[in-house]
Design a protein around this motif. Structure first.
Motif, PDB file in Angstrom:
ATOM      1  N   GLN A   1       0.831  -1.208   0.000  1.00 55.82           N
ATOM      2  CA  GLN A   1       0.000   0.000   0.000  1.00 55.82           C
ATOM      3  C   GLN A   1       0.866   1.258   0.000  1.00 55.82           C
ATOM      4  O   GLN A   1       0.553   2.237  -0.692  1.00 55.82           O
ATOM      5  N   ILE A   2       1.949   1.247   0.750  1.00 55.95           N
ATOM      6  CA  ILE A   2       2.856   2.393   0.754  1.00 55.95           C
ATOM      7  C   ILE A   2       3.462   2.596  -0.630  1.00 55.95           C
ATOM      8  O   ILE A   2       3.475   3.712  -1.163  1.00 55.95           O
ATOM      9  N   ASP A   3       3.951   1.514  -1.230  1.00 51.18           N
ATOM     10  CA  ASP A   3       4.615   1.623  -2.529  1.00 51.18           C
ATOM     11  C   ASP A   3       3.657   2.068  -3.632  1.00 51.18           C
ATOM     12  O   ASP A   3       4.090   2.644  -4.632  1.00 51.18           O
ATOM     13  N   SER A   4       2.377   1.778  -3.456  1.00 50.90           N
ATOM     14  CA  SER A   4       1.409   2.201  -4.467  1.00 50.90           C
ATOM     15  C   SER A   4       0.860   3.598  -4.190  1.00 50.90           C
ATOM     16  O   SER A   4      -0.025   4.076  -4.905  1.00 50.90           O
ATOM     17  N   GLY A   5       1.374   4.255  -3.145  1.00 52.94           N
ATOM     18  CA  GLY A   5       0.944   5.606  -2.820  1.00 52.94           C
ATOM     19  C   GLY A   5      -0.308   5.675  -1.979  1.00 52.94           C
ATOM     20  O   GLY A   5      -0.886   6.753  -1.800  1.00 52.94           O
ATOM     21  N   ASN A   6      -0.731   4.543  -1.426  1.00 53.97           N
ATOM     22  CA  ASN A   6      -1.944   4.505  -0.618  1.00 53.97           C
ATOM     23  C   ASN A   6      -1.586   4.497   0.872  1.00 53.97           C
ATOM     24  O   ASN A   6      -1.834   3.525   1.593  1.00 53.97           O
TER      25      ASN A   6
ATOM     26  N   HIS B   1      -2.250   3.035   6.771  1.00 50.55           N
ATOM     27  CA  HIS B   1      -2.559   3.413   8.151  1.00 50.55           C
ATOM     28  C   HIS B   1      -3.789   2.664   8.664  1.00 50.55           C
ATOM     29  O   HIS B   1      -3.813   2.207   9.810  1.00 50.55           O
ATOM     30  N   ARG B   2      -4.800   2.527   7.818  1.00 49.25           N
ATOM     31  CA  ARG B   2      -6.003   1.796   8.231  1.00 49.25           C
ATOM     32  C   ARG B   2      -5.686   0.326   8.478  1.00 49.25           C
ATOM     33  O   ARG B   2      -6.174  -0.268   9.460  1.00 49.25           O
ATOM     34  N   THR B   3      -4.884  -0.250   7.585  1.00 48.63           N
ATOM     35  CA  THR B   3      -4.519  -1.654   7.747  1.00 48.63           C
ATOM     36  C   THR B   3      -3.772  -1.870   9.061  1.00 48.63           C
ATOM     37  O   THR B   3      -4.057  -2.817   9.807  1.00 48.63           O
ATOM     38  N   LEU B   4      -2.823  -1.000   9.346  1.00 48.37           N
ATOM     39  CA  LEU B   4      -2.057  -1.129  10.586  1.00 48.37           C
ATOM     40  C   LEU B   4      -2.951  -0.930  11.803  1.00 48.37           C
ATOM     41  O   LEU B   4      -2.859  -1.673  12.784  1.00 48.37           O
ATOM     42  N   ALA B   5      -3.841   0.065  11.744  1.00 45.21           N
ATOM     43  CA  ALA B   5      -4.728   0.330  12.880  1.00 45.21           C
ATOM     44  C   ALA B   5      -5.676  -0.844  13.112  1.00 45.21           C
ATOM     45  O   ALA B   5      -5.899  -1.258  14.266  1.00 45.21           O
ATOM     46  N   ASP B   6      -6.208  -1.406  12.022  1.00 44.77           N
ATOM     47  CA  ASP B   6      -7.113  -2.556  12.165  1.00 44.77           C
ATOM     48  C   ASP B   6      -6.384  -3.755  12.747  1.00 44.77           C
ATOM     49  O   ASP B   6      -6.917  -4.472  13.607  1.00 44.77           O
TER      50      ASP B   6
ATOM     51  N   GLY C   1       6.223   3.499  11.655  1.00 38.61           N
ATOM     52  CA  GLY C   1       7.034   3.139  10.508  1.00 38.61           C
ATOM     53  C   GLY C   1       6.403   3.541   9.197  1.00 38.61           C
ATOM     54  O   GLY C   1       6.916   3.225   8.139  1.00 38.61           O
ATOM     55  N   LEU C   2       5.271   4.245   9.217  1.00 40.86           N
ATOM     56  CA  LEU C   2       4.554   4.634   8.016  1.00 40.86           C
ATOM     57  C   LEU C   2       4.752   6.115   7.731  1.00 40.86           C
ATOM     58  O   LEU C   2       4.823   6.924   8.649  1.00 40.86           O
ATOM     59  N   PRO C   3       4.804   6.487   6.457  1.00 38.12           N
ATOM     60  CA  PRO C   3       4.811   7.911   6.132  1.00 38.12           C
ATOM     61  C   PRO C   3       3.460   8.531   6.463  1.00 38.12           C
ATOM     62  O   PRO C   3       2.446   7.840   6.495  1.00 38.12           O
ATOM     63  N   HIS C   4       3.446   9.813   6.720  1.00 45.36           N
ATOM     64  CA  HIS C   4       2.180  10.493   6.957  1.00 45.36           C
ATOM     65  C   HIS C   4       1.364  10.450   5.668  1.00 45.36           C
ATOM     66  O   HIS C   4       1.901  10.597   4.572  1.00 45.36           O
ATOM     67  N   PRO C   5       0.051  10.229   5.745  1.00 47.95           N
ATOM     68  CA  PRO C   5      -0.764  10.117   4.535  1.00 47.95           C
ATOM     69  C   PRO C   5      -0.591  11.284   3.577  1.00 47.95           C
ATOM     70  O   PRO C   5      -0.459  11.089   2.373  1.00 47.95           O
ATOM     71  N   ALA C   6      -0.585  12.490   4.088  1.00 44.89           N
ATOM     72  CA  ALA C   6      -0.458  13.658   3.214  1.00 44.89           C
ATOM     73  C   ALA C   6       0.884  13.677   2.520  1.00 44.89           C
ATOM     74  O   ALA C   6       0.999  13.972   1.329  1.00 44.89           O
ATOM     75  N   ALA C   7       1.935  13.337   3.258  1.00 49.16           N
ATOM     76  CA  ALA C   7       3.267  13.341   2.674  1.00 49.16           C
ATOM     77  C   ALA C   7       3.387  12.277   1.591  1.00 49.16           C
ATOM     78  O   ALA C   7       3.967  12.501   0.529  1.00 49.16           O
ATOM     79  N   ALA C   8       2.832  11.116   1.852  1.00 55.09           N
ATOM     80  CA  ALA C   8       2.899  10.035   0.869  1.00 55.09           C
ATOM     81  C   ALA C   8       2.131  10.398  -0.388  1.00 55.09           C
ATOM     82  O   ALA C   8       2.568  10.117  -1.502  1.00 55.09           O
ATOM     83  N   THR C   9       0.987  11.035  -0.220  1.00 53.72           N
ATOM     84  CA  THR C   9       0.198  11.435  -1.374  1.00 53.72           C
ATOM     85  C   THR C   9       0.952  12.453  -2.213  1.00 53.72           C
ATOM     86  O   THR C   9       0.941  12.402  -3.449  1.00 53.72           O
ATOM     87  N   SER C  10       1.627  13.385  -1.551  1.00 52.29           N
ATOM     88  CA  SER C  10       2.411  14.381  -2.271  1.00 52.29           C
ATOM     89  C   SER C  10       3.524  13.721  -3.061  1.00 52.29           C
ATOM     90  O   SER C  10       3.788  14.077  -4.217  1.00 52.29           O
ATOM     91  N   ARG C  11       4.210  12.751  -2.451  1.00 54.46           N
ATOM     92  CA  ARG C  11       5.283  12.059  -3.155  1.00 54.46           C
ATOM     93  C   ARG C  11       4.735  11.311  -4.364  1.00 54.46           C
ATOM     94  O   ARG C  11       5.357  11.277  -5.426  1.00 54.46           O
ATOM     95  N   ALA C  12       3.576  10.686  -4.214  1.00 57.88           N
ATOM     96  CA  ALA C  12       2.981   9.958  -5.333  1.00 57.88           C
ATOM     97  C   ALA C  12       2.654  10.907  -6.494  1.00 57.88           C
ATOM     98  O   ALA C  12       2.857  10.572  -7.650  1.00 57.88           O
ATOM     99  N   ARG C  13       2.149  12.115  -6.156  1.00 57.12           N
ATOM    100  CA  ARG C  13       1.826  13.097  -7.205  1.00 57.12           C
ATOM    101  C   ARG C  13       3.084  13.574  -7.907  1.00 57.12           C
ATOM    102  O   ARG C  13       3.116  13.736  -9.139  1.00 57.12           O
ATOM    103  N   LEU C  14       4.155  13.797  -7.112  1.00 55.03           N
ATOM    104  CA  LEU C  14       5.410  14.247  -7.723  1.00 55.03           C
ATOM    105  C   LEU C  14       5.962  13.184  -8.665  1.00 55.03           C
ATOM    106  O   LEU C  14       6.441  13.493  -9.741  1.00 55.03           O
ATOM    107  N   ALA C  15       5.863  11.928  -8.210  1.00 55.18           N
ATOM    108  CA  ALA C  15       6.366  10.835  -9.048  1.00 55.18           C
ATOM    109  C   ALA C  15       5.589  10.761 -10.356  1.00 55.18           C
ATOM    110  O   ALA C  15       6.129  10.474 -11.411  1.00 55.18           O
ATOM    111  N   ALA C  16       4.272  11.018 -10.289  1.00 56.54           N
ATOM    112  CA  ALA C  16       3.439  10.948 -11.483  1.00 56.54           C
ATOM    113  C   ALA C  16       3.827  12.026 -12.492  1.00 56.54           C
ATOM    114  O   ALA C  16       3.775  11.821 -13.703  1.00 56.54           O
ATOM    115  N   HIS C  17       4.251  13.211 -11.983  1.00 54.29           N
ATOM    116  CA  HIS C  17       4.636  14.304 -12.883  1.00 54.29           C
ATOM    117  C   HIS C  17       5.958  14.010 -13.570  1.00 54.29           C
ATOM    118  O   HIS C  17       6.233  14.539 -14.624  1.00 54.29           O
ATOM    119  N   HIS C  18       6.801  13.224 -12.914  1.00 51.91           N
ATOM    120  CA  HIS C  18       8.094  12.886 -13.523  1.00 51.91           C
ATOM    121  C   HIS C  18       7.908  11.695 -14.389  1.00 51.91           C
ATOM    122  O   HIS C  18       8.488  11.097 -14.997  1.00 51.91           O
TER     123      HIS C  18
END
Length: 249
Positions: free
Chosen positions: A187-192, A197-202, A232-249
């Motif tokens: 989920q992290i690698d796919s930008g989710n 976070h939900r999986t870990l919390a559950d 051990g997880l990135p913050h959701p907002a930070a991960a989403t930003s990284r995924a968007r940046l990767a998509a632009h490149h």
């Protein structure tokens, strides 16, 4: 004759594609030979008739082998002792085991492999001790293979496929930490990150409710080390930003 024995999902014997009716005693003998390979007559008698005297068990086995040889010709080998299935008999469980070993070696991971492993239950409703042992053995193989498939997909850059395989493993054993770690990593690698976070919390909630335990540090290491939130997880907002940046490149 082309014999095919199916033990996954239900017991079924086919001859040249047609279902054959088989008595209960014959089913248990055929099943024991499929699961364990060739065995001596004394072993089979004690296994299949544990509550009988040695003489009675031997007689029951002799009668059962006789019926199989005459009603199902070619299903057993010509050997009188030990007894075994003919080498030409196709057994779905054995084929699945071979496929699982190939998948664990990183080869032969075809479409639908994870789904087949998830649904492959050995003789549900059978409660003989020797069958239960084989059921547990297959269960462990299914989980280990699904995790190996997930790791393979992660290393190949296919996080969505990795998540699917890990989810199947976690469905078989929901409290298995290694399966949860692979799911979260995918989920992290796919930008989710939110899903991670939900999986870990559950998982944390279920582990605490059912066993009174907390996830180990090994789970944190498996999903990417430590982080400010201690998961051990990135913050959701930070991960989403990284995924968007990767998509632009």
């Amino acid at each position: 004759m082309g014999w095919e024995l199916r033990l996954l999902g239900c017991w079924q014997l086919l001859c040249d594609g047609h279902v054959v009716a088989v008595g209960a005693r014959q089913q248990r003998l055929i099943t024991a030979l499929a699961l364990m390979g060739q065995r001596s007559r004394s072993y089979l008698a004690g296994l299949l008739w544990p509550d009988s005297t040695e003489h009675q068990a031997s007689g029951s086995l002799r009668a059962t082998v006789f019926k199989v040889r005459h009603q199902l010709p070619g299903l057993l080998s010509d050997s009188l002792d030990p007894v075994c299935l003919a080498s030409s008999v196709a057994v779905d469980l054995l084929a699945l085991r071979r496929s699982a070993e190939e998948a664990r070696a990183g080869a032969g991971i075809g479409p639908g492999m994870a789904e087949r492993l998830y649904s492959a239950e050995l003789l549900p409703g059978w409660y003989d001790d020797w069958v239960i042992f084989e059921q547990e053995r297959l269960r462990e193989l299914r989980i280990a293979t699904l995790e190996a498939i997930a790791r393979h997909h992660l290393s190949a850059g296919r996080p969505d496929a990795a998540v699917a395989a890990a989810m199947h493993a976690a469905a078989i054993e929901p409290l298995r930490e290694s399966a949860q770690a692979l799911m979260i990593r995918g989920q992290i690698d796919s930008g989710n990150a939110a899903g991670a976070h939900r999986t870990l919390a559950d998982f944390r909630r279920r582990l605490h409710d059912e066993l009174g335990l907390e996830p180990t540090r090994r789970l944190e290491a498996a999903i990417g080390g430590t982080s400010p939130n201690g998961s051990g997880l990135p913050h959701p907002a930070a991960a989403t930003s990284r995924a968007r940046l990767a998509a632009h490149h």
